[in-house]
Design a protein around this motif. Structure first.
Motif, PDB file in Angstrom:
ATOM      1  N   VAL A 124     -12.133  -3.308  -0.270  1.00  0.00           N
ATOM      2  CA  VAL A 124     -12.269  -4.100  -1.486  1.00  0.00           C
ATOM      3  C   VAL A 124     -10.907  -4.166  -2.162  1.00  0.00           C
ATOM      4  O   VAL A 124     -10.072  -3.276  -2.010  1.00  0.00           O
ATOM      5  CB  VAL A 124     -13.318  -3.519  -2.462  1.00  0.00           C
ATOM      6  N   ARG A 125     -10.702  -5.227  -2.906  1.00  0.00           N
ATOM      7  CA  ARG A 125      -9.473  -5.370  -3.673  1.00  0.00           C
ATOM      8  C   ARG A 125      -9.684  -4.774  -5.061  1.00  0.00           C
ATOM      9  O   ARG A 125     -10.712  -5.019  -5.703  1.00  0.00           O
ATOM     10  CB  ARG A 125      -9.078  -6.845  -3.783  1.00  0.00           C
ATOM     11  N   THR A 126      -8.731  -3.989  -5.531  1.00  0.00           N
ATOM     12  CA  THR A 126      -8.832  -3.361  -6.844  1.00  0.00           C
ATOM     13  C   THR A 126      -8.239  -4.286  -7.907  1.00  0.00           C
ATOM     14  O   THR A 126      -7.539  -5.252  -7.603  1.00  0.00           O
ATOM     15  CB  THR A 126      -8.111  -2.008  -6.870  1.00  0.00           C
ATOM     16  N   SER A 127      -8.521  -3.969  -9.170  1.00  0.00           N
ATOM     17  CA  SER A 127      -8.098  -4.838 -10.266  1.00  0.00           C
ATOM     18  C   SER A 127      -6.586  -4.927 -10.406  1.00  0.00           C
ATOM     19  O   SER A 127      -6.068  -5.909 -10.944  1.00  0.00           O
ATOM     20  CB  SER A 127      -8.713  -4.346 -11.578  1.00  0.00           C
ATOM     21  N   ASP A 128      -5.857  -3.919  -9.928  1.00  0.00           N
ATOM     22  CA  ASP A 128      -4.401  -3.931 -10.038  1.00  0.00           C
ATOM     23  C   ASP A 128      -3.712  -4.477  -8.792  1.00  0.00           C
ATOM     24  O   ASP A 128      -2.502  -4.340  -8.631  1.00  0.00           O
ATOM     25  CB  ASP A 128      -3.876  -2.522 -10.348  1.00  0.00           C
ATOM     26  N   GLY A 129      -4.487  -5.104  -7.896  1.00  0.00           N
ATOM     27  CA  GLY A 129      -3.905  -5.716  -6.712  1.00  0.00           C
ATOM     28  C   GLY A 129      -3.865  -4.819  -5.497  1.00  0.00           C
ATOM     29  O   GLY A 129      -3.398  -5.251  -4.438  1.00  0.00           O
ATOM     30  N   GLY A 130      -4.337  -3.586  -5.614  1.00  0.00           N
ATOM     31  CA  GLY A 130      -4.379  -2.684  -4.475  1.00  0.00           C
ATOM     32  C   GLY A 130      -5.559  -2.979  -3.564  1.00  0.00           C
ATOM     33  O   GLY A 130      -6.388  -3.852  -3.837  1.00  0.00           O
ATOM     34  N   ILE A 131      -5.642  -2.250  -2.470  1.00  0.00           N
ATOM     35  CA  ILE A 131      -6.729  -2.408  -1.505  1.00  0.00           C
ATOM     36  C   ILE A 131      -7.307  -1.029  -1.208  1.00  0.00           C
ATOM     37  O   ILE A 131      -6.564  -0.115  -0.838  1.00  0.00           O
ATOM     38  CB  ILE A 131      -6.233  -3.057  -0.203  1.00  0.00           C
ATOM     39  N   LEU A 132      -8.617  -0.886  -1.378  1.00  0.00           N
ATOM     40  CA  LEU A 132      -9.302   0.369  -1.086  1.00  0.00           C
ATOM     41  C   LEU A 132      -9.994   0.242   0.262  1.00  0.00           C
ATOM     42  O   LEU A 132     -10.792  -0.676   0.473  1.00  0.00           O
ATOM     43  CB  LEU A 132     -10.318   0.685  -2.185  1.00  0.00           C
ATOM     44  N   ILE A 133      -9.692   1.164   1.191  1.00  0.00           N
ATOM     45  CA  ILE A 133     -10.214   1.120   2.557  1.00  0.00           C
ATOM     46  C   ILE A 133     -11.179   2.279   2.766  1.00  0.00           C
ATOM     47  O   ILE A 133     -10.872   3.424   2.409  1.00  0.00           O
ATOM     48  CB  ILE A 133      -9.084   1.232   3.595  1.00  0.00           C
ATOM     49  N   ALA A 134     -12.344   1.997   3.350  1.00  0.00           N
ATOM     50  CA  ALA A 134     -13.309   3.048   3.697  1.00  0.00           C
ATOM     51  C   ALA A 134     -13.197   3.355   5.180  1.00  0.00           C
ATOM     52  O   ALA A 134     -13.268   2.450   6.016  1.00  0.00           O
ATOM     53  CB  ALA A 134     -14.727   2.603   3.371  1.00  0.00           C
ATOM     54  N   ASP A 135     -13.018   4.638   5.516  1.00  0.00           N
ATOM     55  CA  ASP A 135     -12.957   5.096   6.902  1.00  0.00           C
ATOM     56  C   ASP A 135     -14.215   5.896   7.179  1.00  0.00           C
ATOM     57  O   ASP A 135     -14.405   6.993   6.660  1.00  0.00           O
ATOM     58  CB  ASP A 135     -11.716   5.964   7.125  1.00  0.00           C
ATOM     59  N   ARG A 136     -15.103   5.341   8.007  1.00  0.00           N
ATOM     60  CA  ARG A 136     -16.404   5.981   8.247  1.00  0.00           C
ATOM     61  C   ARG A 136     -16.259   7.285   9.018  1.00  0.00           C
ATOM     62  O   ARG A 136     -16.935   8.272   8.730  1.00  0.00           O
ATOM     63  CB  ARG A 136     -17.318   5.017   9.008  1.00  0.00           C
ATOM     64  N   ALA A 137     -15.356   7.330  10.000  1.00  0.00           N
ATOM     65  CA  ALA A 137     -15.214   8.533  10.820  1.00  0.00           C
ATOM     66  C   ALA A 137     -14.620   9.689  10.007  1.00  0.00           C
ATOM     67  O   ALA A 137     -15.045  10.833  10.151  1.00  0.00           O
ATOM     68  CB  ALA A 137     -14.340   8.246  12.029  1.00  0.00           C
ATOM     69  N   LEU A 138     -13.637   9.383   9.160  1.00  0.00           N
ATOM     70  CA  LEU A 138     -13.008  10.436   8.347  1.00  0.00           C
ATOM     71  C   LEU A 138     -13.753  10.658   7.035  1.00  0.00           C
ATOM     72  O   LEU A 138     -13.426  11.582   6.291  1.00  0.00           O
ATOM     73  CB  LEU A 138     -11.552  10.075   8.060  1.00  0.00           C
TER      74      LEU A 138
END
Length: 401
Positions: A124-138
């Protein structure tokens, strides 16, 4: 020789597992079980991850609780002794090696760094322009800046009920992020602070979380990874409705997107996996308002692949190729890496005329490739990259160019 050890009672290992023999004849034994943080309170005498046992079988000491902290452990996959030091392979959730002495003091660690991923499933894109990534295995989320560099990480393991693993992250109302897994949805901040827990009823199987969308009223729409119904839940998690495919549709699947006064989903419109359409659902009546069959494209049958609505139509990923379709379903262009390059698209994040692609390498752990493309220049055939943390090899296929 066998060590005369009797577990249970005051012996703190629920199930002895791996053993490392030390030069003085004693041994360090690891628990074969793991529990999420909070199952056993800190300082509980009934559970430890490790026990140090003398040659006579007497308990010399015990230590270790579950978690992802510097001196916490997830699941001990292997244990070995090197002199008077013990090397621990902490595989599940933590993916690291730790070195400790016979008293349990951690002397060092080699961990999977934040910029390495094993199974990135959504972003998902965060409000400050960053990107949050979900890693299912970790079982963790990593925050990247707009250039694709890792800024911070936070663990999900133990946060979801029933030791459920993270299955995906999705935009929530405001600046919140929805973390889904098992029968629970967490509303969190981009830094991982839990704002609310939404528990779903356990009377039926949990969603497989192909997609999750929160409407303006707070209702949660959950889709599957394979064709099936869409389930609608109230803000407190209680079930409201089930939207089943009707007519030629064979089931909804994959990401859900807001737009045009409704919710866009994908559905299978024939027995052929290539027969796919975008459908617009009315949130009030939960009926189909519009169906857009996609032009058939080779190798576009991946149900759980990323999908997004844009100003010109739709974007859909198939392995390492991005396909663009107009609102009439006609293919506009396809963009992807060179044959054999190996990257696969894990997430599509369109915004303001650009689209950011998060791409994963099947060899792991490995860094992600984050690219932001100017869609206008793609339409013009130049296909230049605005932001790219790893230069790709690109091929552009546009029927009308």
């Amino acid at each position: 020789d066998a060590l005369p050890i009797m577990t249970g009672g005051t012996f703190p290992l629920p199930s002895p597992g791996r053993v490392a023999a030390l030069p003085d004849g004693s041994a360090v034994i690891a628990s074969a079980q793991s529990f999420p943080p909070g199952i056993f309170p800190a300082g509980s005498p009934f559970f430890r991850m490790f026990a140090h046992v003398a040659e006579s079988g007497d308990l010399l000491g015990s230590w270790g609780t579950c978690g992802s902290g510097a001196e916490e452990f997830g699941s001990v996959h292997a244990l070995a002794a090197s002199g008077d030091r013990v090397i621990v392979a902490d595989r599940e959730w933590n993916h690291r090696l730790l070195v400790m002495d016979a008293s349990g003091d951690v002397l060092g660690a080699i961990a999977t760094p934040p910029d390495r991923f094993v199974d990135p499933v959504s972003a998902v894109r965060t409000s400050d322009g960053g990107i949050l990534i979900a890693d299912r295995a970790l079982d963790r989320c990593v925050l990247l800046d707009a250039s694709g560099d890792a800024v911070s990480e936070w663990r999900v393991w133990g946060a979801l009920a029933g030791m459920a693993r993270i299955e995906g992250i999705f935009p929530g109302l405001g600046d919140s992020v929805l973390v889904a897994g098992g029968w629970e949805v967490l509303r969190v901040t981009a830094s991982g602070d839990v704002l609310a827990r939404i528990a779903l009823p356990r009377t039926v199987a949990p969603p497989t979380w192909g997609g999750l969308l929160e409407t303006e009223s707070g209702d949660l729409w959950a889709s599957e990874r394979m064709p099936g119904p869409i389930r609608v839940f109230a803000p407190d998690g209680s079930p409201l409705h089930t939207i089943a495919a009707v007519g030629a549709a064979r089931g909804f699947f994959g990401p859900l997107c807001p737009g045009d006064g409704g919710v866009w989903a994908q559905c299978r419109v024939s027995g052929d996996r290539g027969g796919t359409a975008a459908v617009l659902l009315d949130p009030a009546t939960r009926t189909v308002l519009r169906t857009v069959p996609f032009e058939a494209v080779r190798n576009m049958g991946d149900e759980a692949s990323p999908f997004a609505r844009t100003d010109f139509g739709f974007l859909r990923a198939s392995r390492g190729t991005l396909h663009a379709f107009g609102f009439d379903g006609r293919r506009l262009w396809s963009l992807g890496g060179a044959q054999g390059e190996g990257y696969a698209i894990a997430a599509i994040l369109p915004q303001s005329g650009d689209v950011t692609l998060v791409e994963r390498n099947p060899s792991h752990p490995a860094p992600l490739r984050v690219e932001t493309w100017s869609l206008r220049e793609v339409f013009l055939g130049s296909a230049s990259v605005v932001v790219d943390n790893e230069p790709p090899v690109v091929r552009l296929n546009a029927p009308d160019l």
